[in-house]
Design an enzyme around this catalytic site. Structure first.
Site, PDB file in Angstrom:
ATOM      1  CD  GLU A   1       0.785 -30.616   6.332  1.00  0.00           C
ATOM      2  OE1 GLU A   1       0.656 -31.649   6.329  1.00  0.00           O
ATOM      3  OE2 GLU A   1       0.093 -30.271   5.196  1.00  0.00           O
TER       4      GLU A   1
ATOM      5  CG  ASP B   1      -2.001 -33.939   6.077  1.00  0.00           C
ATOM      6  OD1 ASP B   1      -2.346 -34.360   7.147  1.00  0.00           O
ATOM      7  OD2 ASP B   1      -2.797 -33.199   5.656  1.00  0.00           O
TER       8      ASP B   1
ATOM      9  CE1 TYR C   1      -3.957  -1.742  -0.215  1.00  0.00           C
ATOM     10  CE2 TYR C   1      -3.476  -2.605   1.854  1.00  0.00           C
ATOM     11  CZ  TYR C   1      -4.444  -2.468   0.609  1.00  0.00           C
ATOM     12  OH  TYR C   1      -5.522  -3.310   0.529  1.00  0.00           O
TER      13      TYR C   1
END
Lengths: 682, 368
Positions: free
Chosen positions: B197, B249, B101
């Site tokens: 995770e 996973d 910005y």
């Protein structure tokens, strides 16, 4: 067929309750039979002639009176077509005024709500002799155009009387006509209606009146209709008419009280089309039989060489020999198989294509002029194909393009209204091209997709010319595609003349014309793109230099000689973006018309190409005082366009003849110094 | 702390100003101003087997101003450099989004914005990190806080004492910048670090007070761990000699998360030295686990085309060339299934805490 159906339905509707009238000659009839049989005699009693007028009363859609909106357009169209045909045949530059008024009885009604209109079309044409007025306006299939092979807007002599009949049918009002054939003669006022049974005119009123016009015709029809702007409207039709007929001055007063003026931008009448005899390839067997009966010749060979074009006496003898017909035989005696062999050998003999001077194309310059006048674009081009032949009928295809936005409009669009926020991208420009179609200078507004011209536009690969095009769709972009077919006989798909039939020869010519236009457009688009990308490059650097310099200055604590750094960077930018070469490509150095024939290019700096034409239009529109300088343009064009050999190869129709200039009302003569003959390109 | 803060920025600021000098000098000599930016791609990283790290090569790309394709990027780079030097001067820390910005405006006399979206300014900041060899922390740019920690460790954060064993089940939110001058590790009595995770599984372990029972630190990055989490794990590993175990996973993305923690990432290869933990171990979920722990086939998810393509890519990475890893990945491909950690709940809600992890740790059943 129609008769058969009619009697069928009558037989079916006959109820068993009502006893049939006893038939004297009905021996086969058995009492047991319930369903009544109708005898031939009985049927015969009911069979009678149907007048054309009656037929069209019931089948008005065939002539373009399907719905009130279309009917209003058809009325305007028929009246204007007649006016223009008359003026052109008489060699008068047409001034046509179309006045559309609401004619609903009772209080004032908004134009969009009204269902009754008064259509008044006034021209400055030759006028009509008093005796002919009733029949021209109140008898179907009466006219001068049907029996000759000559290019004109009207073909059958149905139009205006059908419009009158439609008015009579829907409002009960007669057609009002004022006509004056010369300033010395008196003006005549007529009110006529059609006797639909007999297809004969009924004259209600016939008197001499005072009329302010020295010469011309005025037709007033009162019809049921609906006025709606937009696609296929009266407004659109008149606008398109003015594009294809830049030699016409058209004034249109809308039912909303607005006056639209379409000025004359081309001060030369189209060359007079000549009448031709039919070509042997263009007739059918039945037609030949009729011609054999009607001929004035006493021998077959005489008949062949006199009544057809491109058949010399020798060739006639050859044909007779091939058909094993005595060349001295009486044509009226040829019947049945003999006539058929004659027809066959006529078709098999090699005969030269029909003469093409019977067609008068609009011409590349006039198309350019019309497009430039009416459509705001940045690139215009026009192509007239050499004449070609389908089924023995000569025709010419012309195509034109108006592409892009005027530079001033572009600038307007690019003005940033406000800084863009995240996710606010450029809006997709999904505009598609518009096709405007003409047959013998008359705009065709309905049944676009059935028209041969439209199909040819779709089948052209516009992508090759730098445009976008989705499969089976029109090309994208702000563009108007103009296609005109001029012929002694335009093959329409229906009587209401809305779409051109799909003959291979016609399709091929349209495609060739479009391709040529496309090629020129492609060159233009590519050149523009190249220049624009160079411009963008330089622009990018110029834009960013400021930012980089400012940022560097802040990094250095605000102690940087900013102007010096900026200058240094700008110098590098200029050398890296091709310097003068880019200036040239951007047209800043004022280079020529970019070698594109018959084209006008509008840039922010001015107009290139056929500038004489364009500037003349500008001048005309500014001062409204026309000045005709056809020869000046001709010369200019010959200089500018070394590539257009085709133009020269085109047989005479577009030949600029000085006699045309003389017919110009007001006798505006060309400047004496400029009236040199057009220079022939090498 | 304050001394380092005032000293370091000057170095970084000098580096940033050097960018302006490049432009000025090039302009003096009518040359195209050009920045040399090390390439952050697979083509410019090498796996250092000895160190067990992904290291950045020496390939550089040129970013020159007078090149249509690069002009805007060049301008953006200078703008970001300007904004970063402003941060240095004001001694403020800000986010990537705020940099975006701060540097966004419409260029004068046009309707073009300097930046259209944040994904244009983020890579520019990374470019500057690499080419100036300045860390993001040194540039005073932080990412969003993402990641939680709980366990027997005490931090000093802005003078506050943060005891991660007394923060309930929510734990401490790992800051984006965890350099010693920002975050001090005052005391650590844990035996190992378990990096999970997914936040959901970390919640499970935290709720079950797994860390108390096994005296460990529980860390999560909610997906691909952000730099703060990686750096903190690395510091705990290096400064307190804690082994790091990774629980992800069983899918190609899980494998890759593990490899990033262990060897470093391709994109941030220049920071591997600081971030990577070459001795980290992969505890699960392994493609052998479904069989070992009798997970039913129906809790698996079919590998999609992307998964398969990614797995095949992994097979080709040098740091996955170990036979055990090749076997691990090939086993997953052969089964055609992937398993989420959450699937363990199929056996029991506390299967992860009570059975799976204890057994794994006891059997030292992990991959290196």
């Amino acid at each position: 067929m129609a008769k058969q159906n009619a009697s069928d339905s009558q037989a079916r509707t006959k109820s068993p309750v009502t006893p049939p009238t006893p038939e004297p000659a009905a021996p086969k009839k058995t009492a047991a039979k319930q369903a009544e049989r109708v005898t031939a005699v009985e049927m015969g009693a009911r069979q009678r002639e149907i007048s054309v007028s009656e037929f069209f009363t019931k089948n008005r859609h065939l002539l373009g009176f399907d719905n009130p909106r279309k009917a209003l357009l058809t009325c305007v169209k028929e009246a204007v077509d007649n006016a223009l045909d008359a003026c052109e045949e008489a060699g008068i530059l047409p001034d046509v005024t179309v006045n559309l008024e609401v004619a609903t009885s009772g209080g004032p009604v908004a134009a969009s709500q009204a269902n009754r209109f008064r259509v008044t079309v006034t021209d400055n044409g030759p006028g009509i002799v008093r005796q002919q007025i009733p029949r021209i306006f109140a008898k179907l299939l009466y006219g001068s155009k049907f029996h000759r092979l000559r290019m004109s807007r009207g073909q059958q002599g149905i139009g205006i009387s059908a419009a009158g009949m439609y008015g009579q049918l829907t409002t009960g009002k007669p057609v009002k006509i004022i006509s004056r054939i010369s300033p010395k003669a008196a003006a005549h006022f007529f009110e006529v209606q059609i006797d639909t049974k007999k297809n004969e005119p009924l004259v209600h009123e016939n008197k001499q009146i005072d009329w302010e016009q020295p010469r011309g015709t005025q037709v007033t029809l009162e019809v049921e209709g609906k006025y709606q702007k937009g696609r296929a409207s009266v407004d659109e039709w008149l606008e398109q008419t003015s594009i294809a007929n830049p030699h016409v001055k058209l004034i249109y007063r809308t039912p909303e009280g607005e006056t639209k003026e379409y000025p004359r931008t081309y001060h030369e009448l189209p060359p007079q089309p000549r009448e031709i005899k039919p070509h042997p390839y263009g007739i059918e067997f039945g037609m030949l039989l009729k011609m054999l009966q009607d001929t004035k010749s006493h021998t077959v060979s005489g008949f062949l060489s006199e009544d057809f074009c491109r058949v010399s006496p020798q060739l006639a003898d050859e044909i007779c020999k091939a058909a094993k017909v005595q060349s001295s035989a009486n044509p009226r005696d040829l019947k049945g198989p003999v006539a058929e062999t004659l027809y066959k050998s006529l078709q098999e003999t090699k005969i030269m294509a029909p003469p093409t001077n019977c067609i008068s194309p609009i011409g590349e310059k006039a198309i350019l002029s019309g497009l430039y006048k009416q459509i705001k674009g940045e690139f215009y081009t026009a192509v007239s194909r050499p004449p070609a032949v389908y089924r023995g009928n000569p025709f010419i295809i012309e195509a034109g393009l108006a592409y892009g936005n005027r530079p001033q409009d572009q600038n307007k669009r690019q003005q940033p209204t406000m800084p863009k926020a995240e996710g606010e991208g450029e809006e997709e420009d999904s505009e598609l091209a518009r096709v405007i179609r003409y047959a013998n200078r008359v705009p065709l507004l309905y049944q676009q997709s059935a028209c041969s011209t439209f199909k040819a536009v779709l089948s052209t690969t516009w992508k090759n010319y730098g445009l976008t095009q989705s499969r089976g769709a029109l090309p994208g972009g702000p563009m108007v595609i103009f296609v005109h077919m001029a012929s002694v006989w335009v093959p329409f798909t229906s009587e209401s003349k809305e779409a051109i039939a799909d003959y291979d020869e016609i399709q091929k010519e349209i495609t060739l014309a479009l391709r040529e236009c496309g090629r020129r457009l492609g060159l233009f688009v590519r050149r523009r793109e190249r220049a624009a990308s160079e411009f963008r490059r330089r622009n990018i650097f110029e834009l960013y230099i400021e930012e980089v310099v400012e940022a560097c200055n802040r990094l250095k604590g605000g102690k940087l000689p900013k102007e010096k750094l900026k200058e240094q960077l700008q110098k590098i930018a200029s050398t890296r973006t091709g310097g003068q070469k880019t200036d040239h490509a951007l047209g800043k150095t004022g280079a020529g018309p970019e070698g594109l024939p018959h084209s006008i290019i509008v840039t922010a700096e001015g107009i290139e190409g056929e500038t004489a034409l364009a500037t003349q239009i500008e001048a005309d529109q500014a001062t409204a005082v026309p000045t005709a300088e056809p020869h000046l343009q001709e010369e200019k064009q010959a200089n500018v366009v070394p590539a257009s050999k085709r133009k020269v190869a085109t047989p005479s129709p577009s030949e600029p003849s000085s006699k045309k200039v003389k017919t110009t009302p007001g006798g505006k003569s060309s400047k004496p110094t400029k009236t040199t003959a057009p220079r022939k390109p090498k | 702390m304050t001394t380092t803060k005032t000293k370091k920025p000057t170095v970084v600021e000098k580096k940033l100003i050097s960018l302006a000098d490049i432009v000025i000098q090039a302009a003096e000599r009518s040359k195209d101003p050009t920045l040399q930016i090390p390439i952050r791609a697979l083509s410019n990283v090498a796996f250092n087997e000895k160190k067990g790290l992904i290291e950045m090569g020496s390939k550089k790309q040129e970013r020159s101003f007078f090149n249509v394709g690069m002009a805007k990027r060049f301008m953006q780079t200078v703008l970001v450099a300007d904004a970063l030097s402003e941060l240095q001067r004001a001694d403020l820390t800000t986010s990537l989004r705020e940099i975006y910005y701060r540097t966004k405006h419409t260029i004068k006399d046009s309707h073009e914005n300097t930046f259209d979206a944040q994904d244009e300014s983020d890579p520019v900041i990374e470019d500057l990190e690499v080419s100036l060899a300045a860390l993001r922390e040194e540039l005073h740019v932080s990412a969003e806080n993402r990641g939680s920690i709980v366990g027997p460790v005490i931090f000093g954060d802005d003078g506050d004492r943060v005891d991660c064993s007394k923060l309930g089940k929510g734990g401490y939110s790992v800051p984006s910048i965890v350099e010693p001058e920002y975050l001090e590790i005052r005391r650590c009595t844990a035996d190992f670090v378990l990096l999970v995770e997914k936040g959901t599984q970390w919640n499970r372990l935290s709720e079950d007070k797994f860390w108390r029972r096994y005296n460990c630190i529980l860390l999560t990055g909610n997906g691909q761990p952000p730099r703060g989490v990686r750096r903190l794990a690395c510091r705990l590993h290096e400064e307190h000699r804690l082994p790091v175990y990774v629980l992800v996973d069983n899918d190609p993305w899980g494998y890759y998360i593990y490899s990033v923690i262990k060897q470093g990432s391709i994109n941030l290869a220049f920071e591997s030295e600081r971030m990577a933990i070459p001795k980290a171990k992969f505890v699960g979920l392994s493609s052998a686990d479904p069989e070992n722990y009798e997970l039913p086939r129906n809790v698996g998810i079919k590998l999609n085309d992307k998964d398969i393509a990614r797995a095949k890519e992994l097979l080709n990475y040098q740091w996955f060339k170990k036979p055990t890893w090749q076997a691990e990945i090939k086993r997953m491909l052969a089964s055609g299934l992937k398993y989420e950690l959450d699937a363990l709940a199929n056996k029991d809600f506390q299967f992860l805490t009570k059975k799976y992890l204890p057994k794994k740790l006891q059997e030292r059943d992990w991959l290196d």
